[in-house]
Design an enzyme around this catalytic site. Structure first.
Site, short mmCIF file in Angstrom:
data_model
loop_
_atom_site.label_atom_id
_atom_site.label_comp_id
_atom_site.label_asym_id
_atom_site.label_seq_id
_atom_site.Cartn_x
_atom_site.Cartn_y
_atom_site.Cartn_z
CE LYS A 79 8.67 28.20 -32.76
NZ LYS A 79 8.49 27.62 -31.42
CB SER A 154 4.65 27.03 -31.27
OG SER A 154 5.86 27.14 -30.60
CB SER A 178 6.95 24.91 -28.67
OG SER A 178 5.68 25.38 -28.24
#
Lengths: 486, 482, 101
Positions: A79, A154, A178
């Site tokens: 990420k 997210s 997330s």
């Protein structure tokens, strides 16, 4: 036509048997990426040459009989809020345009030491603030199961990359859900470890007391392997548990006999829970019962207050953690001159998106004089009450089971106009962050063609138990094998 | 001054002290002074995305030493809090400090006030990190930022508002400087910025117990300026109040060249620092055992040492005070006294000649290389008449700063005193014979000629004769000629 | 009952060094009002005598040895800076009223 990559277990078997080389694997990953990315937009950066070079080195090690670990030669994605030395880290924000980190996150350093091949950096909601990946300054990632829908957030990019079979493994971060929520919406397995289990050094901080790095994979067993590789005490993170790296892979006995699961009573009374979701999750729990687990009902009376407490704490910490983004030492600086104050104000106004600004403003407000006790301190007290609820519940069960999300993947744009509506979709996930508990989401079926996630929460430090239950479920079912029609 | 009669001055000082650690408070960058910008930084110092703080154990130890040295209660549980404000030399846009739960509270520091020793209360001592430096050059439209100093460990020491004059403020600062150096917590060199002082000054009518409005004077970087600034501010406030005005809360600076205060900021609203416990750190837990272990490593403190020097070695108070102004000096002197046997004699030599030698070189007692035993040996040579005091003094700087064996050095330089009576008498006779005019002058009543002749004898003996003995002999022989 | 006024939002925006355009400030005020309205549900929760959570895991204080570690070379320290001068960072000259408190 590109084929999605298989899971870790199968890849390792093929590598060990010499059926495929790490170079070929990496090339396959990029072939798959090239095929699906135009539709998916899961990646912000890729590092083809470097990855291929690292794959070559991995093959050389394997040829010498010296593979470094179970992950040697395996492609994976990070990420874009987990830093890697020499690579960009933008957190999907304009304010970090052009930023290149000079140091590795501890989790990344451990993966590289293990020989994993990092192919690229995935999309996220800006600074990990969001539940749909629509808050990215580079546009949203699309759900592999339906491109009109959000992959969740997210860590939407990492979830989509694994769901689409670009990589078998990816790292994400989980502050209020997330990892688990996008895992559920994309039909993959994702886990948030016990707080402090994985070093936060190198994870760009959103809410320090809630953030954790965690794995995405096709199976709980794969997640276990990835978690084992990155977990363990880090003297450079003061909130890191004084525990050695996990060996959860060895705890996956396939057996749940003797375990008691707690069905969360409040899951049924939360407004907005889709009946289809509830049905699939109930069926999954029934399957675990058939596998030998006992079931009882548990209650966490303060769960209805969890979102309020979570957002107050998360926004307060976020406002503090994001104060450093001012265009002085790194990142983008507003042009056009002016005083120092104007520079700060314009840089941050231009650099941050609307959701980030909202949270920074509210966080600043709740920490400010006169409001601290009523908001921030109150939220931390409610947090204590919720932790006590969990302690009481865990006195009577070994793990709590509930849906990961109230509904399946929502349409892009559906909730983005109403921040509060977006926050409410986190109702089942935030409690685990508030209490620091380990939690996994795994696929338990499709509802109208969209994945549903089962969530399993464990006692603090019982990451292995949570993965064991998930793995046992996956040995008996095949929902996790379903792939999106890409 | 008239201000003192009608108004009582109330001063509280906030002193920031750099702890004598090798590395910073939350990063392993080394502490350094005067280098090129940003040559001593890590990702933590720069507040890069993903950087995290880890507490320096030695900084904690030194802070605890400072706190114990003034009798503070060291809290078993203290919390690091973030203090938020925006400034270019503050990379995280917050400073890691301590707020509601500081490291230590209570305690007092004794100073020598005009009326005698007085205890000044210490409200609290807490740990925090230093900011970097902003460099403004005249005419430059930009400010440069250097983060070498960002993160250096500090303790902030807050006094009760119990100081009553600029002189007391100066005494308080000097007492802290001595104590901090004494326990090894800091070098406390104000010129290097290792000790900084902000002064809160207010006046109130005599007899009034409520505090008046105070102003804060910042960026005072020498003891003299602290006293001068406070004096100036007291006068300013007195004038204002006498004329019926009201003191406005403000932050002031002091221009030492013009000797004038200037307004930095008028404070209308208190700053909103949005303090909250730093979630990247856990509370600082100090067990009773740990605190006691640190307490046990504290040396005898300055006042106690001073008193003991007075009592044990029968030294006058003022001499004891001077010797106890530096732990290195006190330790060395006492060790030399033990080796020599007569403390008063050793003390005199130290107070007169060793201090002179140190002053001459602008050196600190820590620079002394001569062992206390060596010093004692040197003095014993003088006691035995084997070395003149003058010769000893001439050798002292070299021995003090390079070390060595006095006996060997005396032999090497051939400085052994001429004490042989025959040789001495010969020298005197020769000098008298060689300087008939001086002899006549003396006989004629010119006393100065004796000094001249003494000089001649000393020259003949290469300065190795005992002057007292020479004078004696000369007087005898000259006396015979009157 | 209004929980946060437009003026408050502007005050907080300045505290956070965020410039808001007029329309933005209006929208923010509405949205923050809604969020504060939602979190107000915590007010009646009985928290008497309940300690605030400082940390979810009880940890002994981790301490670091006072030994210098690897530094970032100065050139690397300013490598990401928008406006370096040599190895220093630069900002517009600080005005008196911007000086820290």
């Amino acid at each position: 036509m590109s084929t999605p990559l298989p899971g870790l277990g199968e890849l390792r078997a093929r590598l060990d048997a010499g059926e495929v080389s790490a170079q070929e694997l990496t090339a396959q990953a990029f072939a798959r990426l090239d095929a699906v990315e135009p539709a998916l937009h899961a990646f912000l950066f890729t590092r083809r040459e470097a990855a291929l070079a690292e794959a070559v080195e991995s093959d050389a090690r394997r040829a010498r009989g010296e593979p470094r670990s179970a992950l040697d030669g395996i492609p994976l994605a990070l990420k874009d809020n987990i830093v890697q030395a020499g690579e960009p880290a933008t957190c999907a924000s304009r304010i970090l345009e052009g930023y290149v980190s000079p140091f590795d996150a501890t989790a990344v350093a451990r993966l590289r030491a293990a020989g994993a091949v990092i192919v690229g950096r995935t999309n996220l909601d800006e600074f990990a603030m969001g539940s749909s990946t629509e808050n990215s300054c580079r546009g949203p990632t699309r759900n592999p199961w339906d491109p009109e829908r959000s992959p969740g957030g997210s860590s939407g990019g990492s979830a989509a990359a694994v769901a689409a079979g670009v990589v078998p493994l990816a790292l994400g971060s989980d502050t209020g859900g997330s990892i688990r929520q996008p895992a559920a919406l994309c039909g993959v397995t994702g886990m948030k470890p016990t707080y402090g289990r994985v070093s936060r050094r190198g994870l760009v901080a959103f809410a320090s007391s809630l953030d954790q790095i965690g794995p995405f994979a096709r199976t709980a067993a794969d997640c276990a392997a990835l978690l084992d590789a990155i977990s363990g005490h880090d003297p450079r993170d003061s909130t890191s548990l004084p525990e050695p790296p996990l060996a959860t892979s060895r705890a996956l006995t396939g057996d749940v006999a003797g375990l008691t699961l707690g069905w969360l009573r409040e899951a049924e009374s939360v407004p907005g829970v889709a009946p289809g979701v509830l049905a699939h999750v109930r069926e999954a729990v029934a399957e675990l019962e058939r596998a030998g687990a006992k079931l009882r009902e548990v209650s966490l009376p303060h769960v209805p207050h969890a979102i309020a407490a979570y957002y107050l704490i998360a926004m307060a910490e976020a406002s503090s953690n994001l104060a450093r983004y001012d265009g002085v030492r790194y990142g983008r600086r507003a042009s056009g001159g002016g005083s120092l104050t104007e520079l700060y104000e314009r840089t941050r106004a231009e650099g941050f998106g609307a959701e980030v600004k909202r949270r920074v403003l509210l966080g600043t407000y709740v920490l400010s004089a006169g409001y601290y006790d009523a908001y921030y301190r109150k939220a931390q007290q409610v947090r204590t009450l919720l932790r006590r609820d969990f302690e009481a519940a865990f006195a009577g069960c070994d793990a709590i089971v509930l849906p990961t999300t109230p509904e399946t993947a929502f349409r892009l744009g559906e909730k983005s106009g109403d921040p509060l509506a977006m926050y409410l979709s986190d109702v089942f996930t935030v409690s685990a962050n508030l209490a620091g508990l380990p939690g996994v989401s795994l696929p338990c079926g499709l509802d109208a063609g969209l994945p549903v996630g089962l969530q399993i929460l464990g006692r603090p430090l019982e990451d292995a138990t949570v993965l064991r239950i998930a793995d046992a479920y996956q040995r008996r079912t095949d929902h996790h094998l379903a792939r999106p029609p890409l | 001054m008239s201000a003192r009669l009608e108004f009582e001055t109330v001063i509280g000082l906030e002193v920031h002290v750099q702890l004598a650690t090798r590395t910073k408070l939350f990063s392993s960058a080394d502490v350094s002074y005067g280098d090129a910008p940003n040559h001593h930084v890590t990702e933590v110092c720069l507040a890069l995305p993903g950087a995290l703080p880890v507490l320096n154990g030695r900084a904690v130890e030194l802070a605890v030493r400072a706190a114990l040295a003034v009798g503070c209660k060291v809290q078993p549980h203290s919390v690091f809090a973030r203090k938020h404000y925006f400034y270019p030399d503050l990379p995280k846009a917050y400073q890691i400090s301590q707020y509601e739960e500081p490291l230590a509270t209570g305690g007092w520091l004794e100073i020598d006030a005009a009326e005698g020793p007085r205890r000044i209360g210490i409200t609290r001592i807490h740990m925090e990190e230093d900011a970097g430096k902003s460099l403004h050059e005249p005419g430059d439209p930009e400010t440069q930022v250097d983060l070498n100093r960002a993160g250096v460990p500090l303790v902030e020491i807050v006094s009760e508002p119990e100081l009553r004059s600029a002189e007391e403020a100066g005494a308080y600062l000097r007492a802290w400087r001595l104590l901090l150096r004494w326990v090894g917590a800091s070098d406390a060199d104000m010129e290097k910025g290792q000790l900084r002082c902000d002064a809160n000054v207010s006046l109130r009518p005599r007899g009034e117990t409520r505090l008046g409005t105070r102003t804060e004077i910042k960026n005072l970087n020498s003891f003299r300026f602290v006293e001068a600034a406070i004096r100036a501010e007291v006068e300013r406030q007195a004038k204002l109040l006498r004329a019926g005005g009201k003191v406005q809360q403000a932050t002031l600076g002091f221009d030492p060249e013009r000797g004038r205060l200037f307004v930095m900021r008028v404070k209308e609203n208190a700053d909103d620092y949005r303090y909250f416990p730093d979630p990247d750190l856990v509370p600082l837990i100090l067990s009773e055992e740990r605190i006691e272990a640190i307490r046990r490593t504290l040396p005898e403190l300055p006042r106690a040492r001073e008193q003991r020097l007075q009592q044990e070695h029968a030294l006058p108070a003022e001499d004891a005070r001077t010797l106890a102004s530096s732990r290195a000096l006190a330790d060395w002197t006492e060790a030399a006294a033990r080796a020599h046997g007569r403390a008063q004699s050793v003390a005199n030599w130290v107070l007169r000649d060793v201090l002179a030698a140190l002053r001459e070189r602008d050196a600190e007692p820590e620079a002394i290389r001569l062992t206390p035993e060596g010093f004692a040996a040197l003095l014993r040579l003088v006691d035995a008449g084997r070395l003149t005091a003058r010769s000893a003094r001439s050798l002292l700087p070299e021995l003090l700063f390079s070390g060595g064996d006095p006996e060997a050095l005396v032999r090497e330089r051939g400085l052994e005193a001429v004490s042989d009576a025959g040789a001495l008498e010969r020298a005197v006779d020769e000098a008298l014979a060689a300087n008939p005019k001086a002899v006549e002058a003396f006989a004629a009543g010119d006393a100065k000629s004796l000094n001249f002749l003494m000089g001649r004898v000393m020259r003949r003996t290469g300065g190795k004769a005992d002057p007292a003995r020479v004078r004696e002999l000369l007087s005898e022989k000259l006396g015979g000629r009157r | 009952m209004s929980r946060i006024s437009r003026a408050e939002v502007e005050r907080v925006a300045h505290l956070a060094r965020l410039r808001l355009e007029a329309a933005e400030a209006d929208a923010m005020t509405r949205q923050l009002e809604a969020i504060l309205g939602y979190v107000a549900q915590l007010e009646p929760v009985d928290t008497a005598g309940v300690p605030a959570t400082a940390h979810v895991m009880e940890l002994a204080t981790p301490l670091r040895d006072d030994v210098p570690g690897a530094l970032l070379p100065a050139e690397q320290a300013v490598a990401n800076a928008p406006a370096p001068r040599g190895t220093a960072f630069t900002v517009p000259r600080v005005l008196d009223d911007e000086a820290e408190g």
